[in-house]
Design a protein around this motif. Structure first.
Motif, PDB file in Angstrom:
ATOM      1  N   TRP A   1       0.852  -1.178   0.000  1.00 15.42           N
ATOM      2  CA  TRP A   1       0.000   0.000   0.000  1.00 15.42           C
ATOM      3  C   TRP A   1       0.893   1.236   0.000  1.00 15.42           C
ATOM      4  CZ3 TRP A   1       0.750   3.014   4.365  1.00 15.42           C
ATOM      5  CH2 TRP A   1       1.380   2.372   5.441  1.00 15.42           C
TER       6      TRP A   1
ATOM      7  N   LYS B   1      -5.398   5.866   2.422  1.00 13.77           N
ATOM      8  CA  LYS B   1      -6.686   5.410   1.908  1.00 13.77           C
ATOM      9  C   LYS B   1      -6.614   3.940   1.517  1.00 13.77           C
ATOM     10  CE  LYS B   1     -10.169   6.374  -1.656  1.00 13.77           C
ATOM     11  NZ  LYS B   1     -10.548   7.252  -2.802  1.00 13.77           N
ATOM     12  N   GLN B   2      -5.524   3.531   0.876  1.00  9.36           N
ATOM     13  CA  GLN B   2      -5.349   2.131   0.507  1.00  9.36           C
ATOM     14  C   GLN B   2      -5.223   1.252   1.753  1.00  9.36           C
ATOM     15  OE1 GLN B   2      -1.902   2.302  -2.031  1.00  9.36           O
ATOM     16  NE2 GLN B   2      -3.108   2.620  -3.900  1.00  9.36           N
TER      17      GLN B   2
ATOM     18  N   SER C   1      -8.651   0.798   3.205  1.00  9.71           N
ATOM     19  CA  SER C   1      -9.448  -0.109   2.380  1.00  9.71           C
ATOM     20  C   SER C   1      -9.064  -1.561   2.649  1.00  9.71           C
ATOM     21  CB  SER C   1      -9.253   0.223   0.900  1.00  9.71           C
ATOM     22  OG  SER C   1      -9.945  -0.697   0.079  1.00  9.71           O
TER      23      SER C   1
END
Length: 281
Positions: free
Chosen positions: A76, A80-81, A84
């Motif tokens: 990542w 945000k990743q 998620s």
């Protein structure tokens, strides 16, 4: 608490008569009448900026350490990743090489599921199954009874100062006639109190009393979410709450020792257990 029946108020006086068919004594505090309200589920999520600072607020402070525990390498580049990935969940292994599925709830609180092999001592009355639909790739099937659930919950896998519920995640065989009776759950880890509760693996049928006798049914449209009643999950499994605990700030591990049994050691052949899941209440 259990649901006895449902009815529609017709602005008239009704004298209900309820008969309990039981071979043992029942202690009842009273009978409550609750309105059943149809709840409209709305998406309350607000759009979030792609800024790393905004997404980091939704991540636990030790999220990088937890991502490093992944069974498979995770890549990542943005917060945000990372959020998620943690929201969807992933397999991790702790120091005891137990299989654990870790994820975050909608409020960013830590959740995890321990595999069946990590939570119980499986004996001659059960056997291991290979199941592709399980997130662990395996589950255990009971031949006679449910084994005791014994585990130490690691503090870094739960959010501090948060009350958690523990859910048994399972599947039932096609013939569910042997699973209608309530299951007694005893907290054997708390020797200073007599903590026990009853749960159901199959939802008991609730009579629905209508104005006309020929309209009565046992299939209510709305089912209240009482503790101890099973719920169907989005992943195709069933779950039922069996325990609660408060995650403190200093405790390294939280012991769990639960005994599940039926009256008269009734056989529970065919019950498949994926694991136990811990989520904030």
């Amino acid at each position: 608490m259990c649901e006895l029946y449902q009815f529609t108020s017709e602005h008239r006086t009704v004298d209900p008569e309820i008969l309990f068919n039981s071979h043992t004594s029942i202690e009842a505090e009273g009978i409550e009448f609750w309105p059943l309200e149809k709840v409209e589920h709305k998406d309350e999520k607000q759009p979030i900026s792609d800024s790393d600072a905004n997404w980091e607020e939704m991540l636990p402070t030790d999220y990088e350490d937890i991502l490093k525990l992944s069974k498979n390498r995770i890549q990542w580049t943005t917060k945000k990743q990372a959020y998620s990935i943690m929201s969807k969940g992933f397999l991790i292994r702790d120091g005891k090489k137990r299989s654990i599925w870790f994820f975050l709830d909608k409020n960013g609180k830590k959740c995890h599921m321990l595999s069946a092999s990590a939570t119980a001592t499986w004996d001659l009355y059960s056997y291991k199954l290979t199941l592709p639909e399980s997130r662990f790739g395996e589950a255990f099937q009971c031949i006679f009874r449910i084994p005791n659930i014994i585990s130490n919950i690691q503090s870094h896998l739960v959010s501090p100062q948060t009350t958690y519920a523990c859910y048994l995640v399972y599947k039932l065989p096609k013939d569910q006639s042997e699973f209608q009776a309530p299951i007694l759950v005893e907290d054997q880890g708390d020797f200073n109190s007599n903590r026990h509760r009853y749960i159901f693996l199959v939802s008991p049928q609730t009579p629905v009393i209508r104005p006309k006798a020929d309209q009565n049914t046992h299939n209510p449209l709305n089912k209240p979410k009482f503790k101890g009643l099973p719920q169907e999950r989005n992943d195709g499994w069933m779950e039922v709450q069996i325990w609660e605990f408060l995650a403190a700030t200093t405790t390294e591990t939280i012991p769990a020792c639960l005994a599940l049994g039926t009256r008269g050691d009734k056989m529970l052949s065919g019950l498949i257990i994926e694991g136990v899941e811990f989520r904030p209440i």
